[in-house]
Design a protein around this motif. Structure first.
Motif, PDB file in Angstrom:
ATOM      1  N   CYS A   1     -11.663   1.093   1.541  1.00 17.01           N
ATOM      2  CA  CYS A   1     -10.712   0.901   2.618  1.00 17.01           C
ATOM      3  C   CYS A   1     -10.777   2.081   3.563  1.00 17.01           C
ATOM      4  O   CYS A   1     -10.013   3.023   3.435  1.00 17.01           O
ATOM      5  CB  CYS A   1      -9.300   0.730   2.060  1.00 17.01           C
TER       6      CYS A   1
ATOM      7  N   ALA B   1       0.843  -1.201   0.000  1.00 16.90           N
ATOM      8  CA  ALA B   1       0.000   0.000   0.000  1.00 16.90           C
ATOM      9  C   ALA B   1       0.878   1.249   0.000  1.00 16.90           C
ATOM     10  O   ALA B   1       0.521   2.275  -0.593  1.00 16.90           O
ATOM     11  CB  ALA B   1      -0.935  -0.005   1.201  1.00 16.90           C
TER      12      ALA B   1
ATOM     13  N   ILE C   1      -5.675  -0.749   6.487  1.00 20.58           N
ATOM     14  CA  ILE C   1      -5.833  -1.766   5.458  1.00 20.58           C
ATOM     15  C   ILE C   1      -6.247  -3.092   6.118  1.00 20.58           C
ATOM     16  O   ILE C   1      -5.830  -3.418   7.209  1.00 20.58           O
ATOM     17  CB  ILE C   1      -4.537  -1.895   4.639  1.00 20.58           C
TER      18      ILE C   1
ATOM     19  N   ASN D   1      -3.681   0.529  -4.407  1.00 19.45           N
ATOM     20  CA  ASN D   1      -4.883   0.313  -3.610  1.00 19.45           C
ATOM     21  C   ASN D   1      -5.590  -0.960  -4.039  1.00 19.45           C
ATOM     22  O   ASN D   1      -5.767  -1.207  -5.222  1.00 19.45           O
ATOM     23  CB  ASN D   1      -5.859   1.483  -3.777  1.00 19.45           C
TER      24      ASN D   1
END
Ligand SMILES: *Cc1c(COP(=O)(O)O)cnc(C)c1O
Length: 400
Positions: free
Chosen positions: A306, A296, A310, A301
């Motif tokens: 989200c 990330a 995460i 993504n």
């Protein structure tokens, strides 16, 4: 087909250690009470009154669907995401029910809720299966709100999400009944296995009755299991994984539709292996979380909403620009042994020989996901260098 000899990352892995095998063998000699103890520990951790341990996530699904059908015998359709694991329609068809599909929302791995609302009007609908694909939480609350007072069950498919949480709630406990898989490559594994959780008395009592007559593994099947576990515990490591990958009969990493699978109670060997499951899950999760956050951190993504942190992804899904890019990435990954996988190869309506789908619409978003999805490995066997190599290869292909 690339034949690679040398360090090769498996796409997903929940390693099994020698001490797990030792406690599995101890469990084997203790018998059924060790399975009961595993179920009791799960009940208390998940705060549910019923928990049943069986031979696979698919077996869990079959038992749940049969129990729900006993409550509403006139209902025989099961609504699932048009993009999901092929095990799900395998189990639905094995149990004798009809598959109904709902397309996904663009840019997510969850239902298109406008479509879901329409699908819920089917008078034959028994249950809806929101699914935490790759560990990405699906919006189970929203499914429940849409159903409101109708007699339709919510079966939470948390096969890939044992140990995951959403808004402070434990995944697996959000629907009327939930399931985990303990299969290879899931969040936590005993080679194969499935868990059913429910706090619903009606469902729980029916399951209790139905599972009372179910046979466990025989001695021969247990021995086979032990041998497979021993082999897997070694062959899953990146320094050797290229070897089993070369053997076509192992069908590693392949997705197939197959309604013929054994339905048994979990064996005492597996329950023994699962000893200290909660600590083990937390360790695996911590390792995945480091890798998930690293990926990330490159600005990549996963599909889905989200909010905040995460999720505990067991494979990091990414939608790439188009199917050419996907193929290019998969070819490079094969050559370099990076463990990137293509996800499930098609939407459920595209499976050969599936038949029996009760709504024959088209599912363009699910098809598009199948064409563009890749999943990145994030498991505990990845080294820092592995993640770096992978991101270096991906960077020029993901920025568009
Ligand atoms: C793996 C999986 C299942 C089935 O579990 P098995 O233990 O492999 O039978 C069901 N649903 C999803 C989403 C899965 O990933």
């Amino acid at each position: 087909m690339v034949m690679r000899i040398g360090r090769t990352i498996p796409p997903a892995a929940s390693p099994i250690y020698l001490k797990d095998i030792v406690s599995g063998i101890a469990g084997f000699f203790q018998g059924e009470r060790i399975v009961k103890r595993f179920e009791d520990e799960l009940k208390s951790f998940y705060q549910v009154r019923y928990c049943f341990a069986v031979s696979s996530g698919k077996a869990a699904l079959v038992f749940i669907l049969q129990a729900l059908h006993e409550i509403y015998p006139e209902r025989n359709e099961v609504l699932i995401p048009a993009y999901t694991c092929y095990s799900v329609p395998s189990a639905i068809i094995r149990a004798g029910f009809k598959v109904r599909l709902c397309d996904m929302a663009q840019g997510t791995l969850d239902f298109d809720f406008d479509r879901l609302k329409e699908e819920l009007d089917s008078p034959r609908l028994l249950c809806v299966i929101p699914t935490h694909l790759f560990g990405m939480p699906a919006d189970v609350e929203r499914v429940k709100t849409l159903i409101s007072k109708r007699d339709i069950f919510v079966l939470e498919d948390a096969a890939q999400a044992m140990g995951g949480e959403w808004n402070g709630k434990k995944l697996g406990t959000l629907g009327n009944v939930g399931l985990f898989s303990l299969g290879r490559g899931k969040a936590f594994s005993t080679l194969e296995g499935g868990l059913i959780l429910t706090d619903n008395d009606l469902i729980g009592r029916i399951l209790e009755k139905r599972l009372a007559d179910i046979k466990g593994y025989g001695v021969l099947d247990s021995l086979k299991l032990i041998l497979n576990v021993v082999a897997l515990s070694v062959l899953i490591y990146p320094w050797i994984y290229w070897l089993p990958k070369l053997l076509p009969f192992l069908k590693l990493g392949e997705t197939y539709f197959n309604p013929f699978f054994p339905i048994r109670r979990l064996s005492s060997f597996q329950a023994g292996m699962a000893k200290k499951w909660n600590t083990k899950i937390n360790n695996l999760k911590a390792a995945r979380s480091i890798n998930n956050n690293k990926i990330a951190g490159y600005g990549i993504n996963p599909p889905g909403v989200c909010r905040g942190a995460i999720a505990d992804l067991i494979r990091f899904p990414v939608l790439v620009a188009d199917s050419d890019t996907k193929m290019k990435i998969l070819r490079k990954s094969e050559r370099m042994g990076l463990g990137i996988s293509g996800g499930y190869p098609d939407s459920i309506d595209g499976i050969d020989g599936i038949g029996n789908i009760s709504n024959k619409n088209s599912f363009p978003v699910a098809k598009d996901i199948a064409e563009r999805i890749i999943t990145l490995p994030v498991h505990s066997l990845m080294s820092e260098g592995d993640v770096k190599n992978m991101m270096q290869m991906l960077k020029p292909l993901l920025i568009h």
